[in-house]
Design an enzyme around this catalytic site. Structure first.
Site, PDB file in Angstrom:
ATOM      1  N   LYS A  96       0.852  -1.191   0.000  1.00 13.49           N
ATOM      2  CA  LYS A  96       0.000   0.000   0.000  1.00 13.49           C
ATOM      3  C   LYS A  96       0.884   1.235   0.000  1.00 13.49           C
ATOM      4  CE  LYS A  96      -4.485   1.021   0.399  1.00 13.49           C
ATOM      5  NZ  LYS A  96      -5.646   0.217   0.018  1.00 13.49           N
ATOM      6  N   GLY A 206     -23.292   5.563   3.037  1.00 15.25           N
ATOM      7  CA  GLY A 206     -22.239   6.034   2.133  1.00 15.25           C
ATOM      8  C   GLY A 206     -22.722   6.010   0.706  1.00 15.25           C
ATOM      9  N   ASN A 209     -18.384   6.146  -4.614  1.00 15.57           N
ATOM     10  CA  ASN A 209     -18.329   5.185  -5.729  1.00 15.57           C
ATOM     11  C   ASN A 209     -18.937   3.832  -5.349  1.00 15.57           C
ATOM     12  OD1 ASN A 209     -16.875   2.760  -6.985  1.00 15.57           O
ATOM     13  ND2 ASN A 209     -16.443   4.351  -8.480  1.00 15.57           N
ATOM     14  N   GLY A 211     -20.795   2.877  -2.610  1.00 15.00           N
ATOM     15  CA  GLY A 211     -22.167   2.939  -2.104  1.00 15.00           C
ATOM     16  C   GLY A 211     -23.176   3.210  -3.209  1.00 15.00           C
TER      17      GLY A 211
HETATM   18  N1  GLU Z   1      -7.464   0.439  -3.217  1.00 17.76           N
HETATM   19  C1  GLU Z   1      -8.281  -0.684  -3.539  1.00 17.76           C
HETATM   20  C2  GLU Z   1      -8.351  -1.635  -2.367  1.00 17.76           C
HETATM   21  O1  GLU Z   1      -8.111  -1.261  -1.249  1.00 17.76           O
HETATM   22  C3  GLU Z   1      -7.849  -1.352  -4.821  1.00 17.76           C
HETATM   23  C4  GLU Z   1      -6.466  -1.873  -4.831  1.00 17.76           C
HETATM   24  C5  GLU Z   1      -6.066  -2.373  -6.194  1.00 17.76           C
HETATM   25  O2  GLU Z   1      -6.866  -2.290  -7.114  1.00 17.76           O
HETATM   26  O3  GLU Z   1      -4.910  -2.813  -6.310  1.00 17.76           O
HETATM   27  O4  GLU Z   1      -8.706  -2.774  -2.509  1.00 17.76           O
END
Ligand code: GLU
Length: 406
Positions: A96, A206, A209, A211
């Site tokens: 991340k 929510g 996108n 929700g």
């Molecule tokens: N940010 C999104 C998640 O938390 C998508 C991550 C991705 O597509 O690699 O799942």
């Protein structure tokens, strides 16, 4: 969930998954933590890329731009991505990224500069066979396109698979925009069949996108959306809301609270929404929305966690006692990363898959993930989240064994 919470949770999972100390330590430790200070227009923004686990494939996970980003938060989310990719059985690991910034205070030029600076800081560790970022909170397909462009300029090679969630004409995939919601619907429908539940009344907290799209998809499938909300408050309709009309109002006035269709429709608070008389509750906004204070008042029989971390550990215990099935975030919202994986696979193979194909593959992936968790869940006394994590950590450790780390 903070890192401390994750460690606590893993300690609980360890005996159930048959993990020894060494295996537990591997799961609790990130493989790499990269940090940088990004400079844009005379200001400095702390930035992170945390690569948690790559036993099952290249690191995968979004980059968030938010003032509340912290190293601890990015770390927990990186761990979560490793679990998510294992749950959906994708050939990927978990990572991340994040930048401590309020993107709403940046000009479009500064936003572009920040996105490019992120890549200049971390490009040696990224790539389609190394680590593949994607959008997350406040990052968009346009930002992915700038990041890809910067990466390709530096490396002097085309590599569209180094990042996902791109615009369609930059190698993005069909369905990626609604993938989180659609994945959630697949999991929900599979669970309704298992529970033989015929009620179709839904409340959604929510209207971003995830929700909004889940409201649309469920409305089209004949579910009755009784209540929806956003940060300003919610609306309630005993007859079911006209979702296309709610969407229009949200677009025009920036909030669902201005919707009024039938005489009996009325405003409700976010708190009341959680406790409303529905069969299915979908938290799709905040983390820690369901707490020990409100869990005992929830009437829904199924909770579909489209948000990340909407239920606190104390609330989980109460919900389990009440026999409410909680479909956990790492399964319920894994449609996003699953279609990201499809985007990456299309890029690597130089292909463009059809919408129908992608939807079918998404459905297969998530229903099969649901089925394998259900199989374990129905043989234990544990809640569905625990079974989901037990399966995921077992998969990661199996891969660690094959690469000789344990
Ligand atoms: N940010 C999104 C998640 O938390 C998508 C991550 C991705 O597509 O690699 O799942």
């Amino acid at each position: 969930m903070s890192l401390a919470n994750i460690n606590h949770f893993l300690d609980k999972i360890a005996p159930l998954a048959g993990l020894n100390k060494k295996e537990l330590a591997i799961l609790e430790t990130p493989e790499h933590i990269w940090e940088a200070q990004l400079e844009v227009a005379g200001k400095t923004y702390p930035a992170f890329r945390i690569q948690w686990n790559s036993a099952r494939g290249p690191y995968k996970g979004g980059i968030r731009f938010h003032p509340d980003v912290s190293k601890d938060e990015v770390s927990s989310l990186a761990f979560w991505m490793a679990i998510k990719t294992a749950v959906a059985d994708l050939p990927l690991g978990g990572g991340k990224g994040g930048v401590i910034v309020n993107p709403k205070e940046l000009s479009p030029q500064e936003l572009e500069e920040l996105s490019r600076a992120y890549i200049r800081a971390f490009y040696p560790y990224l790539g389609s066979h190394q680590d593949i970022p994607a959008p997350d909170v406040y990052t968009t397909p346009q930002i992915m396109a700038w990041m890809l462009d910067e990466f390709e300029k530096i490396t002097k090679k085309k590599d569209p698979g180094m990042i996902t969630g791109k615009p369609l004409d930059k190698g993005g995939s069909l369905v990626r925009d609604i993938a989180t919601a659609l994945g959630g619907v697949c999991v929900l429908e599979a669970s309704l069949q298992k529970l033989k539940l015929s009620g179709r009344r839904v409340a959604i907290q929510g209207f971003g996108n995830a929700g909004m799209n889940v409201a649309k998809l469920l409305h089209e499938r004949g579910f009755k959306i009784i209540a929806v909300s956003d940060s300003k408050g919610g609306v309630y309709s005993e007859e079911g809301l006209d979702i296309p009309a709610v969407e229009k109002i949200k677009e025009k006035t920036d909030s669902v609270i201005n919707y009024h269709n039938q005489k009996e429709d009325h405003a409700i608070t976010n708190e009341e929404l959680l406790e409303s008389d529905v069969d299915i509750l979908i938290p799709a906004a905040l983390d820690n929305a369901i707490t020990k204070e409100n869990a005992s008042k929830i009437k829904a029989k199924i909770i579909l966690e489209l948000a990340n971390g909407p239920t606190t550990p104390e609330a989980d215990i109460i919900l389990h006692k009440k026999k409410i099935l909680v479909l956990p975030d790492v399964l319920a919202n894994s449609g996003g990363v699953t279609v990201s994986c499809f985007e990456w696979q299309q890029n690597l193979a130089g292909q463009k898959w059809t919408e129908e194909d992608i939807k079918k593959k998404l459905q297969q992936k998530l229903v099969s993930a649901f089925e394998s968790i259900w199989k374990l869940y129905s043989t234990t006394q544990e809640d569905f989240r625990t079974s989901t994590y037990v399966l995921a950590v077992k998969k990661i450790i199996q891969a660690e064994k094959k690469r000789g780390k344990v």
